[in-house]
Design a protein around this motif. Structure first.
Motif, PDB file in Angstrom:
ATOM      1  N   SER A 128       1.897 -72.429 -34.159  1.00  0.00           N
ATOM      2  CA  SER A 128       0.830 -72.471 -35.159  1.00  0.00           C
ATOM      3  C   SER A 128       1.229 -71.655 -36.380  1.00  0.00           C
ATOM      4  O   SER A 128       2.033 -70.733 -36.301  1.00  0.00           O
ATOM      5  CB  SER A 128      -0.478 -71.949 -34.576  1.00  0.00           C
ATOM      6  OG  SER A 128      -0.376 -70.572 -34.295  1.00  0.00           O
ATOM      7  N   SER A 162      -0.684 -70.129 -40.186  1.00  0.00           N
ATOM      8  CA  SER A 162      -1.897 -70.024 -41.000  1.00  0.00           C
ATOM      9  C   SER A 162      -1.628 -69.160 -42.218  1.00  0.00           C
ATOM     10  O   SER A 162      -0.806 -68.248 -42.177  1.00  0.00           O
ATOM     11  CB  SER A 162      -3.059 -69.451 -40.185  1.00  0.00           C
ATOM     12  OG  SER A 162      -2.835 -68.099 -39.877  1.00  0.00           O
ATOM     13  N   SER A 204      -7.729 -71.635 -47.161  1.00  0.00           N
ATOM     14  CA  SER A 204      -6.930 -71.328 -45.980  1.00  0.00           C
ATOM     15  C   SER A 204      -6.393 -72.631 -45.410  1.00  0.00           C
ATOM     16  O   SER A 204      -7.015 -73.686 -45.541  1.00  0.00           O
ATOM     17  CB  SER A 204      -7.761 -70.595 -44.918  1.00  0.00           C
ATOM     18  OG  SER A 204      -8.759 -71.444 -44.402  1.00  0.00           O
ATOM     19  N   VAL A 231      -4.456 -74.029 -41.748  1.00  0.00           N
ATOM     20  CA  VAL A 231      -4.008 -73.766 -40.381  1.00  0.00           C
ATOM     21  C   VAL A 231      -3.349 -75.038 -39.875  1.00  0.00           C
ATOM     22  O   VAL A 231      -3.931 -76.120 -39.972  1.00  0.00           O
ATOM     23  CB  VAL A 231      -5.183 -73.367 -39.456  1.00  0.00           C
ATOM     24  CG1 VAL A 231      -4.703 -73.178 -38.029  1.00  0.00           C
ATOM     25  CG2 VAL A 231      -5.883 -72.121 -39.970  1.00  0.00           C
TER      26      VAL A 231
END
Length: 129
Positions: A60, A62, A51, A53
């Motif tokens: 943001s 992600s 992952s 982010v």
């Protein structure tokens, strides 16, 4: 007989070196803007979940997915697709010592915004092994 034993030992060490190499990909990598997490699922084949982010101010992005490591590059496609992000691909390129990862992406703007994408983000291993 002696040469067969030496060959068998060399083969075992070679296989273990590959497994150890993939094991070094696992961990959390951070920078002021980026957090990357990698969990090794199959050490023999280099299959891992990852992952990324990115947070830039109030923006943001992600993405998470599963992929395979080849030549120190883990390539994933998001396992949760968002509208407009069907073609998204993210690469995590590890340095030679597996202590730093550089993120690059293709067609992933739908997972964040234009000002907080993954492209070119670099993060260092938090638990420096």
């Amino acid at each position: 007989m002696k040469s067969r034993v030496c060959l068998a030992i060399a083969a075992i060490l070679g296989v273990n070196a590959v497994h150890a190499q993939f094991a070094r990909s696992e961990g959390t990598f951070t920078s002021p803007l980026t957090t990357v997490r990698v969990v090794l699922l199959d050490p023999e084949k280099g299959v891992a979940a990852a992952s990324a982010v990115v947070v830039v101010g109030t923006c943001s992005a992600s993405v998470s997915g599963v992929g395979q490591i080849r030549s120190r590059v883990l390539s994933i496609e998001p396992y949760v697709k968002v509208p407009g992000g069907e073609a998204c691909k993210v690469n995590f390129e590890f340095d030679r010592s597996w202590k730093q990862v550089k993120v690059s992406s293709h067609e992933c703007a739908s997972y964040g915004g234009a000002s907080c994408g993954f492209e070119g983000q670099t993060a260092r291993r938090r638990d420096d092994r």
